[in-house]
Design a protein around this motif. Structure first.
Motif, short mmCIF file in Angstrom:
data_model
loop_
_atom_site.label_atom_id
_atom_site.label_comp_id
_atom_site.label_asym_id
_atom_site.label_seq_id
_atom_site.Cartn_x
_atom_site.Cartn_y
_atom_site.Cartn_z
N LEU A 103 0.81 -1.23 0.00
CA LEU A 103 0.00 0.00 0.00
C LEU A 103 0.84 1.27 0.00
O LEU A 103 0.34 2.35 -0.29
CB LEU A 103 -0.93 0.03 1.22
CG LEU A 103 -2.24 -0.74 1.14
CD1 LEU A 103 -3.09 -0.45 2.37
CD2 LEU A 103 -3.04 -0.42 -0.12
N GLU A 104 2.12 1.13 0.35
CA GLU A 104 3.02 2.30 0.35
C GLU A 104 3.52 2.64 -1.05
O GLU A 104 4.31 3.58 -1.22
CB GLU A 104 4.23 2.04 1.25
CG GLU A 104 3.89 1.80 2.70
CD GLU A 104 3.33 3.03 3.38
OE1 GLU A 104 3.94 4.10 3.26
OE2 GLU A 104 2.26 2.92 4.00
N ALA A 105 3.12 1.87 -2.04
CA ALA A 105 3.54 2.16 -3.42
C ALA A 105 2.72 3.36 -3.91
O ALA A 105 1.65 3.20 -4.51
CB ALA A 105 3.33 0.94 -4.31
N GLY A 106 3.19 4.54 -3.63
CA GLY A 106 2.47 5.77 -3.99
C GLY A 106 3.02 6.38 -5.26
O GLY A 106 3.49 5.67 -6.16
N CYS A 107 2.97 7.70 -5.37
CA CYS A 107 3.44 8.38 -6.59
C CYS A 107 3.62 9.86 -6.26
O CYS A 107 2.69 10.50 -5.76
CB CYS A 107 2.39 8.20 -7.70
SG CYS A 107 2.67 9.23 -9.15
N SER A 108 4.81 10.39 -6.53
CA SER A 108 5.08 11.79 -6.18
C SER A 108 4.18 12.74 -6.97
O SER A 108 3.80 13.80 -6.49
CB SER A 108 6.56 12.13 -6.45
OG SER A 108 6.83 12.12 -7.84
N LEU A 109 3.85 12.32 -8.17
CA LEU A 109 3.01 13.16 -9.03
C LEU A 109 1.60 13.25 -8.44
O LEU A 109 1.03 14.33 -8.33
CB LEU A 109 3.00 12.52 -10.43
CG LEU A 109 2.45 13.30 -11.59
CD1 LEU A 109 2.95 14.71 -11.61
CD2 LEU A 109 2.83 12.57 -12.88
N SER A 110 1.07 12.10 -8.06
CA SER A 110 -0.24 12.07 -7.44
C SER A 110 -0.24 12.91 -6.16
O SER A 110 -1.15 13.72 -5.93
CB SER A 110 -0.59 10.61 -7.14
OG SER A 110 -1.81 10.52 -6.50
N ASP A 111 0.83 12.79 -5.37
CA ASP A 111 0.91 13.54 -4.10
C ASP A 111 0.97 15.05 -4.33
O ASP A 111 0.66 15.83 -3.42
CB ASP A 111 2.18 13.14 -3.31
CG ASP A 111 2.07 11.73 -2.77
OD1 ASP A 111 0.95 11.17 -2.80
OD2 ASP A 111 3.10 11.18 -2.35
N SER A 112 1.41 15.47 -5.52
CA SER A 112 1.58 16.91 -5.73
C SER A 112 0.25 17.64 -5.96
O SER A 112 0.21 18.86 -6.04
CB SER A 112 2.56 17.18 -6.89
OG SER A 112 2.05 16.66 -8.09
N CYS A 113 -0.85 16.88 -6.04
CA CYS A 113 -2.16 17.54 -6.20
C CYS A 113 -3.15 16.98 -5.18
O CYS A 113 -3.95 16.11 -5.51
CB CYS A 113 -2.67 17.35 -7.63
SG CYS A 113 -4.20 18.22 -7.97
N PRO A 114 -3.12 17.49 -3.95
CA PRO A 114 -4.10 17.02 -2.95
C PRO A 114 -5.51 17.49 -3.31
O PRO A 114 -5.69 18.61 -3.82
CB PRO A 114 -3.62 17.65 -1.64
CG PRO A 114 -2.27 18.25 -1.93
CD PRO A 114 -2.21 18.51 -3.41
N ALA A 115 -6.50 16.65 -3.02
CA ALA A 115 -7.89 16.96 -3.41
C ALA A 115 -8.39 18.26 -2.78
O ALA A 115 -9.10 19.04 -3.43
CB ALA A 115 -8.79 15.79 -3.03
#
Ligand code: 13P
Ligand code: SF4
Length: 328
Positions: A103-115
């Motif tokens: 579940l820790e497999a995230g993405c820096s790009l995704s994190d750069s746009c919080p909802a």
């Protein structure tokens, strides 16, 4: 060595070493058996490690994986990729169990746009048409009008009504490239992929000196100065067809290193040089590399960890993804 001296890496060259002739490990065999018992399909992104790609039912880019997730008859989807990709599978197949090995497999790009930041922007800028690159959370997808991937971004932007002002989230580099391709100006969210921006003009120029005849293929998440050096800028899926159709037998590939396994497997007669950064001979995404064969075995055995999305967000996120699938 002085601080200003350039580091020149010995390029990492991938060629066919008949990996497929090697026997599967006992853990890989166990995974294939568990897959049957669980009525599961194993979907893997092109950036996964080779031992996972080798036993996957489908290996592809974000667009291809979305289609597979929407079409499968399996009861369980085991997603070897990063969190937003597994979430996309769950959005499209809510009745299926979707498992992500880590579940820790995230993405820096995704994190750069919080909802919450996107919601605040929309409130201040009512009427803006939001196009979201698929590398974002379900909550961000729920706030947008249409989703796109690197494989269909140009096609999607061309279909947005001409009288609407577009906000493109979260990747400024992909957005800038799409504007260059279509002439459509857009507001760009200031996000980027930490891995792709590590390729620099200098690191690629040095690599080209060592492989002067190899065409350069780059992912659109690379910065403009790097994209400008490329013979082709495209999604990971298109990289396979571009290298296949091109007469050259060697290519410099500017994306995550796992892509080389897919290229070598499909085009065994060609060689692929992994693009270097200024600090490393290749470019691994630390999130993609969190999935291991062992974690995959455990996830299939225990059907854990699963992806869960609140139903109101899932339902709102489904509409812009379905619009994308219709428009592609
Ligand atoms: P593709 O859709 O081209 O596979 O890209 C996904 C990704 O995460 C690139 O960093
Ligand atoms: Fe995200 Fe970049 Fe990793 Fe792709 S390579 S999953 S965009 S951090």
């Amino acid at each position: 060595m002085s601080a200003t001296e350039a580091v020149v890496f010995e390029p990492l060259v991938f060629r066919n070493q008949d990996e497929n002739a090697e026997r599967l490990s006992s853990m890989q065999e166990e995974i294939l058996q568990l897959k049957k018992e669980r009525n599961a399909v194993l979907l893997a992104h092109n950036y996964q490690i080779e031992p996972i790609q080798r036993i996957a039912d489908y290996v592809g880019d974000s667009l291809g994986l979305s289609y597979q997730a929407a079409d499968t008859d399996a009861e369980v989807i085991v997603f070897c990729g990063v969190h937003f990709m597994a979430e996309t599978a769950k959005i499209l197949s809510p009745d299926k169990t979707v498992v992500l090995p880590d579940l820790e497999a995230g993405c820096s790009l995704s994190d750069s746009c919080p909802a919450d930041k996107l919601a605040a922007y929309k409130e201040e800028n009512p009427g803006v048409y939001v196009v979201a690159y698929v590398n974002c959370s379900a909550a961000v997808k729920a706030l947008c009008d249409v989703v796109c991937t690197s494989g269909n971004a140009v096609k999607i932007i061309e279909q947005v009504p001409a009288d609407r002002e577009i906000l493109f989230v979260p990747d400024q580099n992909l957005g800038q490239w799409v504007t260059d391709q279509t002439g459509r100006s857009m507001r760009l969210w200031p996000g980027s992929c930490y891995a792709h921006v590590l390729f620099t003009k200098q690191s690629i120029e040095r690599c080209r000196l060592q492989h002067p005849y190899a065409p350069v293929v780059a992912h659109p998440e690379c910065v403009r100065t790097v994209r400008e050096l490329a013979d082709e800028v495209c999604s990971t899926e298109k990289m396979v067809s571009f290298c296949k159709d091109h007469p050259s037998d060697a290519f410099i590939v500017l994306t995550e290193t796992g892509m080389m396994h897919r290229l070598v497997r499909e085009l065994p007669e060609k060689t692929f040089v992994a693009g270097p950064t200024d600090h490393c001979a290749c470019n691994d995404c630390r999130f993609m590399k969190r999935n291991t064969v062992e974690k995959l075995r455990d996830a299939l055995r225990d059907l854990h960890p699963v992806i869960e999305i609140p139903e109101d967000i899932r339902a709102r996120a489904q509409l812009p993804i379905e619009r994308m699938l219709e428009w592609s």
